[in-house]
Design a protein around this motif. Structure first.
Motif, PDB file in Angstrom:
ATOM      1  N   TYR A  31      41.430   4.474  32.938  1.00  0.00           N
ATOM      2  CA  TYR A  31      42.325   5.317  32.350  1.00  0.00           C
ATOM      3  C   TYR A  31      41.891   6.931  32.524  1.00  0.00           C
ATOM      4  CZ  TYR A  31      44.950   8.008  28.713  1.00  0.00           C
ATOM      5  OH  TYR A  31      45.753   8.917  27.930  1.00  0.00           O
ATOM      6  N   GLY A  32      40.632   7.314  31.972  1.00  0.00           N
ATOM      7  CA  GLY A  32      40.265   8.458  32.030  1.00  0.00           C
ATOM      8  C   GLY A  32      39.958   8.964  33.540  1.00  0.00           C
ATOM      9  N   ARG A  37      42.360  12.699  37.519  1.00  0.00           N
ATOM     10  CA  ARG A  37      42.944  13.042  38.963  1.00  0.00           C
ATOM     11  C   ARG A  37      44.331  13.645  38.827  1.00  0.00           C
ATOM     12  NH1 ARG A  37      44.116   8.403  43.505  1.00  0.00           N
ATOM     13  NH2 ARG A  37      45.710   9.626  44.558  1.00  0.00           N
ATOM     14  N   MET A  38      45.021  13.179  37.908  1.00  0.00           N
ATOM     15  CA  MET A  38      46.534  13.646  37.550  1.00  0.00           C
ATOM     16  C   MET A  38      46.573  14.992  37.261  1.00  0.00           C
ATOM     17  SD  MET A  38      48.655  10.983  38.608  1.00  0.00           S
ATOM     18  CE  MET A  38      47.016  10.628  39.939  1.00  0.00           C
ATOM     19  N   ILE A  39      45.421  15.341  36.465  1.00  0.00           N
ATOM     20  CA  ILE A  39      45.297  16.634  35.820  1.00  0.00           C
ATOM     21  C   ILE A  39      45.107  17.662  36.915  1.00  0.00           C
ATOM     22  CG2 ILE A  39      43.913  18.069  34.346  1.00  0.00           C
ATOM     23  CD1 ILE A  39      43.877  15.786  32.257  1.00  0.00           C
ATOM     24  N   ARG A  40      44.174  17.098  37.824  1.00  0.00           N
ATOM     25  CA  ARG A  40      43.854  18.209  38.860  1.00  0.00           C
ATOM     26  C   ARG A  40      44.911  18.209  39.798  1.00  0.00           C
ATOM     27  NH1 ARG A  40      39.430  20.330  40.284  1.00  0.00           N
ATOM     28  NH2 ARG A  40      38.205  19.141  39.065  1.00  0.00           N
ATOM     29  N   GLU A  41      45.786  17.391  40.105  1.00  0.00           N
ATOM     30  CA  GLU A  41      46.915  17.356  41.061  1.00  0.00           C
ATOM     31  C   GLU A  41      47.975  18.118  40.454  1.00  0.00           C
ATOM     32  OE1 GLU A  41      48.163  13.536  42.363  1.00  0.00           O
ATOM     33  OE2 GLU A  41      46.158  13.115  43.329  1.00  0.00           O
ATOM     34  N   MET A  42      48.024  18.158  39.130  1.00  0.00           N
ATOM     35  CA  MET A  42      48.996  19.063  38.319  1.00  0.00           C
ATOM     36  C   MET A  42      48.587  20.436  38.530  1.00  0.00           C
ATOM     37  SD  MET A  42      49.514  16.537  35.272  1.00  0.00           S
ATOM     38  CE  MET A  42      50.362  17.787  34.132  1.00  0.00           C
ATOM     39  N   GLY A  43      47.401  20.871  39.217  1.00  0.00           N
ATOM     40  CA  GLY A  43      47.182  22.294  39.322  1.00  0.00           C
ATOM     41  C   GLY A  43      46.222  22.871  37.960  1.00  0.00           C
ATOM     42  N   HIS A  44      45.757  21.915  37.184  1.00  0.00           N
ATOM     43  CA  HIS A  44      45.054  22.382  36.003  1.00  0.00           C
ATOM     44  C   HIS A  44      43.511  22.082  36.489  1.00  0.00           C
ATOM     45  CE1 HIS A  44      48.815  22.631  34.126  1.00  0.00           C
ATOM     46  NE2 HIS A  44      49.049  21.408  33.915  1.00  0.00           N
ATOM     47  N   ASN A  45      42.431  22.801  35.765  1.00  0.00           N
ATOM     48  CA  ASN A  45      41.126  22.760  35.692  1.00  0.00           C
ATOM     49  C   ASN A  45      40.832  21.499  34.801  1.00  0.00           C
ATOM     50  OD1 ASN A  45      40.702  24.788  37.553  1.00  0.00           O
ATOM     51  ND2 ASN A  45      40.254  26.081  35.748  1.00  0.00           N
ATOM     52  N   VAL A  46      39.864  20.738  35.272  1.00  0.00           N
ATOM     53  CA  VAL A  46      39.381  19.476  34.961  1.00  0.00           C
ATOM     54  C   VAL A  46      37.698  19.577  34.235  1.00  0.00           C
ATOM     55  CG1 VAL A  46      38.929  17.104  34.532  1.00  0.00           C
ATOM     56  CG2 VAL A  46      40.660  17.827  35.920  1.00  0.00           C
ATOM     57  N   GLU A  47      37.509  19.520  32.989  1.00  0.00           N
ATOM     58  CA  GLU A  47      36.180  19.641  32.353  1.00  0.00           C
ATOM     59  C   GLU A  47      35.971  18.556  31.692  1.00  0.00           C
ATOM     60  OE1 GLU A  47      35.872  23.338  30.056  1.00  0.00           O
ATOM     61  OE2 GLU A  47      37.083  24.527  31.691  1.00  0.00           O
ATOM     62  N   GLY A  48      34.358  18.432  31.234  1.00  0.00           N
ATOM     63  CA  GLY A  48      34.176  17.065  30.840  1.00  0.00           C
ATOM     64  C   GLY A  48      32.892  17.315  29.721  1.00  0.00           C
ATOM     65  N   PRO A 116      35.116  11.441  37.583  1.00  0.00           N
ATOM     66  CA  PRO A 116      35.790  12.408  38.151  1.00  0.00           C
ATOM     67  C   PRO A 116      35.002  13.656  38.737  1.00  0.00           C
ATOM     68  CG  PRO A 116      36.477  11.956  36.088  1.00  0.00           C
ATOM     69  CD  PRO A 116      35.040  11.218  36.342  1.00  0.00           C
ATOM     70  N   SER A 117      36.017  14.531  39.598  1.00  0.00           N
ATOM     71  CA  SER A 117      35.413  15.750  39.792  1.00  0.00           C
ATOM     72  C   SER A 117      35.816  16.657  38.836  1.00  0.00           C
ATOM     73  CB  SER A 117      35.924  16.217  41.192  1.00  0.00           C
ATOM     74  OG  SER A 117      35.527  17.455  41.648  1.00  0.00           O
ATOM     75  N   PHE A 118      34.614  17.247  38.143  1.00  0.00           N
ATOM     76  CA  PHE A 118      34.746  18.347  37.286  1.00  0.00           C
ATOM     77  C   PHE A 118      34.600  19.945  37.715  1.00  0.00           C
ATOM     78  CE2 PHE A 118      33.425  14.333  34.946  1.00  0.00           C
ATOM     79  CZ  PHE A 118      34.709  14.403  33.933  1.00  0.00           C
ATOM     80  N   ASP A 119      35.473  20.650  37.036  1.00  0.00           N
ATOM     81  CA  ASP A 119      35.172  22.130  37.030  1.00  0.00           C
ATOM     82  C   ASP A 119      33.970  22.790  36.315  1.00  0.00           C
ATOM     83  OD1 ASP A 119      37.296  22.786  38.981  1.00  0.00           O
ATOM     84  OD2 ASP A 119      38.381  21.852  37.543  1.00  0.00           O
ATOM     85  N   ARG A 120      33.775  22.044  35.121  1.00  0.00           N
ATOM     86  CA  ARG A 120      32.699  22.497  34.167  1.00  0.00           C
ATOM     87  C   ARG A 120      32.355  21.141  33.416  1.00  0.00           C
ATOM     88  NH1 ARG A 120      33.662  27.908  30.884  1.00  0.00           N
ATOM     89  NH2 ARG A 120      31.567  28.044  30.745  1.00  0.00           N
TER      90      ARG A 120
END
Length: 442
Positions: A31-32, A37-48, A116-120
C-alpha cells in the motif's frame, strides 16, 4: 480551479517507513509503495521517516539505512530484553531524528519494487517501538520535530506519532482487532485507544474501502466528515505488462512444473483472517483435479494453522498431499506471473479491509473465489464467485465449478477487466487529490 484540485501546487508529503523496513514485506508495505508512486506521479515530493539506527556519521547513513531495510532482526533473549529496556527508557526522552542524505552513491534499481524513491529521508533508532511505549505510559502520541516539516505527514498505519508543524493524517485499513478480536494477537485496549487517538488528534483519516469507512464511523463517530475512502490501486510491474503471457506460462512451467490455467492459487500471509484452514479443507474435500499452490512467507502465531519445515499444519497435523504445493516468498514480478497463469485465486477471507490479492488477480485476468463479507464484494464485483467463508462445502463447490467450467471462467475474466478499471491508477490519484486538497484547504 475546483477546490479539490492541487494541480498548481507541489506539496511535500512524508510517509512512514514502518512497513517498508519489514523483512519480505506486508500488504501495508505494498500500500505504501503504491501510495508513494502515486504521490510522485501527481507531481509532489515524497519523503520518508524510518525507525532504523543509521548512526551518527552522515557520510554512511544512507548505506546503513539500505543495509538495514528488510533485514531480519536476530538477537538472543538477553539482547532482546536489553533492547526493550532501552526502548522503555527512551520513551521518556525527546527523540532526535537524523536526516539521511539521498544520493546516487547507492544502486537502488534492484529494490525499487520494495522501497520507494524518496526526495528526503529521516530516521530515528527504534522510533516506532519507542512511540508505542510512550503511548502506553503517557496515553498520548510521541511528538517529533524536523527542521523543515513537510506539508503533510501521511502515516500509512495507525502509529502513535505526531509530526509537529505538518498536517498529520493516518490510514486505518480495517478494525479487525476490534471487530473480530479472536483473529489477532493485538492488545485490544491499546489498539482501541490508538485508533481513537488517530481519529481525534489528526486532520483526517484515510481508509481503503466503504466497508472499513462504515466500521470506523460506527465505532468512532467523531470520524464522520473527516474520513476519506481512497480505495487503492496495485500497479502491475512494467516488466510483467510487457511480457507475453505464453512466455510467462513457459517460465512458470519450467520453474514449478505448473501448466497455465492448471492450478489454483492462494498467496498472502498465514494469517487467521485468511481462512487458510478452511481453504485447504475445502480443496481436499473437492473433486478438483488441478493442484493447489500456496505462496506465503509469514506465520502470525496461529493456533490452528502454522508453517513448518515439512509443510503447513492444520489443527496440529501437517498436511501431506501431492495435490498441494507450498512455495516460499518470491519477487513481486515472479508472483504476478504465477497469478496470471492460475485457474483461479482463492481468497475466502473471514474479513478484509480491502483485499489487494483479489484486485491483483482480476487485473491479470484470473478469476477469484472470494468471501461474501467485508470489503471483498466491493473489490471483486462480478469478477469472481462469492462464498460464505465459514462454510467449507460452499468453498469446495466453487472450486469444483471453476475447475471444470471454462465458459464461466472466461466470463469472469471479462468481468474482471471491467471491474479492475474502478481501481486504476488514475482513479486512485483522483481520490488522493481530493483527500490532500481537503486536508490543505481545511
Amino acid at each position: 480551479m475546483p477546490e479539490h484540485s492541487l494541480a498548481s501546487k507541489q506539496l511535500r508529503i512524508c510517509l512512514d517507513g514502518y512497513n517498508f523496513a519489514m523483512p519480505k514485506g506486508t500488504g501495508v508495505a505494498t500500500y505504501g509503495l503504491t501510495l508513494a508512486r502515486m504521490i510522485r506521479e501527481m507531481g509532489h515530493n515524497v519523503e520518508g521517516i524510518f525507525g532504523l539506527d543509521v548512526g551518527e556519521a552522515q557520510e554512511t547513513r544512507e548505506t546503513v539505512l539500505y543495509d538495514l531495510i528488510g533485514r531480519e532482526r536476530r538477537e538472543t533473549r538477553k539482547q532482546f530484553r536489553r533492547r526493550v529496556r532501552q526502548e522503555k527508557i527512551r520513551a521518556f526522552l525527546k527523540r532526535r531524528v537524523l536526516e539521511v542524505p539521498v544520493t546516487e552513491k547507492i544502486v537502488k534499481d534492484g529494490i525499487l519494487d520494495r522501497i520507494p524513491s524518496f526526495d528526503r529521508i529521516w530516521s530515528s533508532a527504534s522510533l516506532f517501538e519507542i512511540a508505542n511505549w510512550h503511548f502506553r505510559y503517557f496515553k498520548k502520541f510521541l511528538t517529533i520535530d524536523l527542521p523543515q516539516p513537510p506539508d503533510i505527514m501521511h502515516w500509512t498505519y495507525p502509529i502513535p506519532i505526531h509530526l509537529r508543524g505538518a498536517r498529520n493524517i493516518y490510514t486505518v485499513h480495517d478494525l479487525v482487532p476490534l471487530k473480530m478480536p479472536y483473529l489477532s494477537l493485538d492488545d485490544k485496549s491499546f489498539y482501541y485507544r490508538l485508533v481513537d487517538s488517530c481519529v481525534n488528534n489528526s486532520v483526517g483519516i484515510c481508509t481503503v474501502s466503504e466497508t472499513s469507512l462504515m466500521d470506523i464511523v460506527e465505532r468512532f463517530p467523531s470520524a464522520e466528515g473527516r474520513i476519506f475512502n481512497t480505495y487503492q490501486s496495485s500497479p502491475i510491474p512494467a516488466e510483467v505488462l510487457a511480457s507475453n503471457p505464453e512466455t510467462d506460462a513457459r517460465l512458470i512451467e519450467q520453474m514449478y512444473s505448473l501448466q497455465r490455467s492448471g492450478y489454483f492459487l492462494f498467496f498472502g500471509a498465514i494469517d487467521p483472517k485468511k481462512n487458510i484452514a478452511r481453504i485447504i479443507e475445502a480443496y481436499l474435500s473437492s473433486n478438483a483435479k488441478s493442484p493447489l499452490v500456496l505462496v506465503s512467507a509469514r506465520n502470525w502465531g496461529m493456533a490452528d494453522t502454522a508453517g513448518s519445515e515439512s509443510g503447513i499444519a492444520i489443527h496440529g497435523r501437517t498436511i501431506s498431499s501431492d495435490r498441494i504445493i507450498q512455495l516460499d516468498y518470491m519477487p513481486r514480478t515472479l508472483l504476478f506471473r504465477l497469478i496470471r497463469g492460475a485457474k483461479a485465486v482463492l481468497m475466502p477471507s473471514l474479513f478484509e479491509g480491502f483485499g489487494l490479492p483479489a484486485l491483483e488477480a482480476i487485473q491479470l485476468g484470473t478469476p477469484v473465489i472470494a468471501s461474501n463479507v467485508g470489503s471483498l464484494p466491493e473489490v471483486v464485483g462480478n469478477a469472481g464467485l462469492l462464498v460464505d467463508p465459514y462454510k467449507v462445502a460452499d468453498i469446495a463447490a466453487a472450486i469444483e465449478i471453476l475447475d471444470g467450467d471454462s465458459v464461466l471462467r472466461n466470463r469472469l475474466i471479462t468481468a474482471g477487466i471491467q471491474q479492475s478499471e474502478k481501481f486504476s491508477d488514475n482513479h486512485y490519484k483522483d481520490r488522493l487529490n481530493k483527500l490532500y486538497s481537503n486536508i490543505m484547504n481545511n
